[in-house]
Design a protein around this motif. Structure first.
Motif, short mmCIF file in Angstrom:
data_model
loop_
_atom_site.label_atom_id
_atom_site.label_comp_id
_atom_site.label_asym_id
_atom_site.label_seq_id
_atom_site.Cartn_x
_atom_site.Cartn_y
_atom_site.Cartn_z
N LEU A 56 -43.42 -73.05 16.45
CA LEU A 56 -44.72 -72.59 16.95
C LEU A 56 -45.77 -72.58 15.85
CD1 LEU A 56 -43.30 -69.72 19.14
CD2 LEU A 56 -44.33 -71.83 19.97
N SER A 77 -39.70 -77.07 22.41
CA SER A 77 -38.80 -77.21 23.55
C SER A 77 -37.64 -78.17 23.26
CB SER A 77 -39.58 -77.71 24.75
OG SER A 77 -40.26 -78.89 24.42
N PHE A 85 -39.77 -62.60 23.25
CA PHE A 85 -40.93 -62.05 22.54
C PHE A 85 -41.05 -60.54 22.73
CE2 PHE A 85 -41.75 -66.44 23.55
CZ PHE A 85 -42.27 -66.94 22.38
N ALA A 89 -43.80 -61.64 27.46
CA ALA A 89 -44.44 -62.93 27.75
C ALA A 89 -43.90 -63.57 29.01
CB ALA A 89 -44.28 -63.88 26.54
N TYR A 91 -44.23 -64.84 32.96
CA TYR A 91 -45.34 -65.42 33.72
C TYR A 91 -45.60 -64.48 34.91
CZ TYR A 91 -43.38 -69.32 31.09
OH TYR A 91 -42.86 -70.10 30.10
N ASN A 106 -39.46 -77.96 35.22
CA ASN A 106 -40.37 -78.82 34.49
C ASN A 106 -39.62 -79.88 33.70
OD1 ASN A 106 -43.26 -79.02 33.90
ND2 ASN A 106 -42.50 -78.92 31.81
N ARG A 154 -31.79 -71.74 29.27
CA ARG A 154 -32.05 -72.98 28.54
C ARG A 154 -30.77 -73.58 27.98
NH1 ARG A 154 -36.56 -74.72 27.08
NH2 ARG A 154 -36.03 -75.26 24.95
N ASP B 187 -52.37 -63.09 26.65
CA ASP B 187 -51.46 -62.81 25.54
C ASP B 187 -50.98 -64.13 24.91
OD1 ASP B 187 -49.51 -61.98 23.86
OD2 ASP B 187 -48.26 -61.00 25.37
N GLU B 189 -48.50 -64.70 23.26
CA GLU B 189 -47.05 -64.92 23.38
C GLU B 189 -46.70 -65.67 24.66
OE1 GLU B 189 -44.95 -61.24 22.62
OE2 GLU B 189 -45.05 -61.66 20.46
N VAL B 190 -47.56 -65.55 25.68
CA VAL B 190 -47.32 -66.32 26.91
C VAL B 190 -47.43 -67.82 26.60
CG1 VAL B 190 -48.27 -66.87 29.18
CG2 VAL B 190 -48.03 -64.49 28.47
N LYS B 192 -46.87 -69.16 23.70
CA LYS B 192 -45.70 -69.52 22.90
C LYS B 192 -44.48 -69.72 23.80
CE LYS B 192 -46.95 -67.11 18.62
NZ LYS B 192 -46.52 -66.01 17.72
N ALA B 193 -44.33 -68.78 24.76
CA ALA B 193 -43.18 -68.87 25.67
C ALA B 193 -43.23 -70.18 26.44
CB ALA B 193 -43.17 -67.68 26.62
N ALA B 194 -44.43 -70.57 26.88
CA ALA B 194 -44.56 -71.81 27.64
C ALA B 194 -44.23 -73.02 26.77
CB ALA B 194 -45.98 -71.93 28.20
N ARG B 195 -44.60 -72.94 25.50
CA ARG B 195 -44.28 -74.07 24.60
C ARG B 195 -42.78 -74.18 24.39
NH1 ARG B 195 -47.28 -74.68 19.07
NH2 ARG B 195 -46.07 -76.60 18.97
N VAL B 196 -42.13 -73.01 24.21
CA VAL B 196 -40.67 -73.04 24.03
C VAL B 196 -40.01 -73.56 25.31
CG1 VAL B 196 -38.63 -71.59 23.68
CG2 VAL B 196 -40.67 -71.20 22.30
N ASP B 197 -40.58 -73.22 26.46
CA ASP B 197 -40.04 -73.71 27.73
C ASP B 197 -40.36 -75.19 27.96
OD1 ASP B 197 -38.57 -71.74 28.80
OD2 ASP B 197 -40.08 -70.95 30.15
N GLY B 198 -41.18 -75.77 27.10
CA GLY B 198 -41.49 -77.19 27.23
C GLY B 198 -42.47 -77.51 28.34
N ILE B 199 -43.35 -76.56 28.66
CA ILE B 199 -44.32 -76.80 29.72
C ILE B 199 -45.58 -77.42 29.11
CG2 ILE B 199 -45.72 -75.68 31.49
CD1 ILE B 199 -43.38 -73.48 31.35
#
Lengths: 362, 297
Positions: A56, A77, A85, A89, A91, A106, A154, B187, B189-190, B192-199
């Protein structure tokens, strides 16, 4: 160095924001299935390091390897990591099930596979009854469990936790801490866990890395770090209540401070033997004995009780030793009163000696 | 010592006294004025309001007038295009500025600047820019593209789009600033979470960030829609309703009838129609939006 057994390797990592060096020449190898805790006060670079491992943050120099692959410039990813976190975090517009499956959908995984993984993760974390709810309808502990679930589905080898329990109240924190430990025992994944809470670090970690100013001060097992801190900072940081320090000097195999002389027989010097010179002696409050045990202690001192802090299980006694403020931990049932004379004793073999100038362990 | 509960009417006396002028204004000016207007829309008042009833005659005449129908049609075209485009442009600008760019404050100020101008100034500026004699068309022709033609304000079929351009130019900045505030409230961190999830970023915006910005979107929607309904000064400054009646809008129709055609009854009927239309849109939405609030957290 045997690379086959390392899950994560960090090599000469540097990170700078403009002129500010956040991480400097940092090296760290984390074994497969190891639970490593990055511990430090705020601003020490521990979260930054975790974000670098996750991808990140872009590093300035150095390399990061995960499962023997150089992932320094790989997208988060695709690094084979899951991350949890502090603020969960989640959704907020999606149900728990949606939160768990969104990343997988996705990634175009087959529906059956997604359903299987969501079911598996929700069983492990006991969030099956919550699958149709939205995050707003969950308690903090439940939300954090969902966030862990999102990492779990994951199906990765490395889990990263960024202060996951800091937003929870004390009771929940203790409960979830146990759950994370149990999860680690069950999954046997590599886990890297950032926290500023030393109790979390001590209870969870296989190894703790104490960080300060973007560098690792000491890397070792909780016992190591508690028993043989490498410098005065680590010694003062670990342990609650914190260590008692005396400034003094070593002379002829004994430590002198004020009118007190402590023979250093039984002390395990890191560098062979005692060298005369100024030094600091540290004694943990819980290593001080009272009552009948004093008879066997190599060092005995008479003190007056100035203040008592009962915590239920313990009583913390404030007193003066050699003109310095000194704390002693006694049993919660001990019969003491303010003003009373007390005979205390300790064993220099369990104390820590630091060089007065470098603050390194002697 | 008082043992009984004090009379609720006399609690917070000073704040209640301070609120009286506004309550009176609201009752007399807004509610009273609205009722008065509706009542007189059923009369054949000309220069002065008079209570000589004609029933629904004013409304029948209104809906038979081509100028009114054109005005309604223009408002629908302008309204829909404005609503969609101003949100799209405003959001995209905000998303671009949110990428931690340099000179963010400067860029933000430049884009917000048109909003500080009055509609009259905006209308005049864009009248000149779109003027074929010395605007965009003449500049492009001077570069050598002799057949280039861009004169929306002189073509009755598309003149309303010329107004739309000016409206967008002025309105996008405000939407951008509101959206930017909304984006900053998400936030980190949301993300960041999406990036880790690969979105991918665009999916994160559409499926995660925009739904989280719902309150900001509603505030912006209210501001933009009220701006659309009261569209008047931009038209007067830029086109004067022309060419012909091709850029007439309801607010201008009301003004023309009341103060130029000396036909108060017709103006009242038109403004009542505007009120009814807005009410038909706002009331169901308000019930939907706020009615269920007791059930939600």
């Amino acid at each position: 160095m045997n690379t086959m057994n390392n899950s994560v390797e960090i090599k000469n990592l540097d990170l700078q924001f403009g002129a500010v060096k956040v991480l400097q020449d940092l090296n760290l190898d984390i074994g497969k299935g190891e639970f490593l805790v990055l511990l430090g006060s705020s601003g020490c670079g521990k979260s930054t390091l975790l974000n670098c491992i996750a991808g990140l943050l872009d590093v300035t120099a150095g390399q990061i390897h995960i499962n023997d692959t150089n992932v320094t410039w790989t997208e988060p990813s695709e690094r084979g990591i899951g991350m949890v976190f502090q603020s969960y975090a989640l959704y907020p517009q999606m149900t728990v099930e949606g939160n768990l499956s969104f990343g997988l959908k996705n990634a175009k995984l087959p529906k059956a596979e997604i359903a299987k993984r969501v079911k598996h993760a929700s069983e492990i974390l006991q969030i099956e009854p919550l699958l149709k709810r939205k995050p707003a309808a969950l308690s903090g502990g439940q939300r954090q469990r969902v966030a862990i679930g999102r990492a779990l589905v994951r199906d990765v080898d490395v889990f990263l936790f960024d202060e996951p329990l800091s937003n929870l109240d004390a009771k929940l924190r203790a409960d979830l801490r146990v759950e994370i430990k149990r999860l680690h025992q069950r999954l046997e994944n590599t886990m890297i866990y950032v926290t500023h809470d030393q109790i979390e670090a001590m209870t969870l970690a296989d190894r703790i890395a104490i960080m300060r100013g973007g560098q690792i001060m000491q890397l070792g097992s909780p016992d190591d770090i508690y028993g043989r801190p490498v410098n005065k900072y680590v010694a003062g940081f670990i342990g609650s209540p914190s260590m008692n320090f005396f400034d003094g000097a070593i002379k002829g195999g004994a430590f002198t401070t004020g009118d007190l002389t402590i023979p250093l027989t039984g002390y395990d010097f890191a560098s062979g033997g005692a060298v005369d010179g100024p030094a600091t002696l540290g004694i943990r409050p819980e290593h001080v004995v009272t009552g009948e045990l004093v008879d066997n202690a190599p060092v005995k001192v008479d003190v007056g009780v100035e203040l008592i802090e009962p915590t239920g299980s313990d009583k913390l006694i404030d007193c003066q030793v050699a003109g310095r403020h000194f704390r002693v931990r006694m049993d919660g049932q001990a019969d003491v009163a303010v003003g009373q004379k007390l005979r205390i004793g300790f064993d220099p073999g369990r104390a820590s000696l630091f060089d007065a100038a470098t603050e390194e362990r002697l | 010592m008082a043992t009984e509960r004090p009379n609720q009417l006399f609690r917070n006396k000073s704040s209640k006294i301070a609120a009286i002028p506004m309550i009176v204004t609201a009752l007399f000016v807004f509610v009273g004025g609205t009722i008065w207007t509706v009542v007189y829309s059923f009369t054949k008042s000309g220069l002065l309001p008079r209570l000589n009833w004609v029933g629904l005659d004013q409304y029948e005449r209104l809906w038979a007038t081509r100028k009114w129908l054109v005005a309604i049609e223009n408002l629908v075209i302008y309204g829909i295009c404005m609503l969609v485009l101003v949100f799209v442009i405003g959001f995209i600008l905000a998303a671009l500025i949110d990428q931690k760019i340099r000179f963010e404050n400067t860029v933000r100020t430049i884009i917000l600047y048109p909003y500080a101008l009055s509609f009259v100034v905006t209308g005049l500026v864009w009248q000149w820019i779109l003027n074929p004699e010395f605007g965009v068309e003449s500049i492009v022709r001077a570069w050598g593209w002799e057949s280039f033609s861009f004169d929306p304000l002189y073509n009755a079929d598309i003149a309303i789009y010329g107004v739309l351009i000016a409206g967008l130019w002025q309105g996008s900045g405000l939407v951008m600033v509101l959206m930017l505030a909304g984006l900053r409230g998400i936030d980190q961190e949301v993300w960041k979470a999406a990036r880790v999830d690969g979105i991918p970023t665009w999916k994160t915006y559409i499926f995660i960030v925009i739904p989280m910005m719902r309150p900001v979107f509603i505030t912006t929607l209210v501001l933009v829609v009220t701006g659309i309904v009261k569209l008047y000064d931009l038209i007067v400054a830029q086109t004067g309703g022309g060419p012909g009646i091709s850029t007439e809008v309801p607010a201008k129709y009301v003004y023309d009838m009341m103060f130029q055609a000396n036909n108060l009854g017709q103006g009242f009927a038109a403004s009542t129609m505007m009120l009814v239309t807005v009410a038909l849109i706002v009331i169901p939405w308000a019930i939907l939006e706020f009615g269920g609030s007791k059930n939600r957290g």
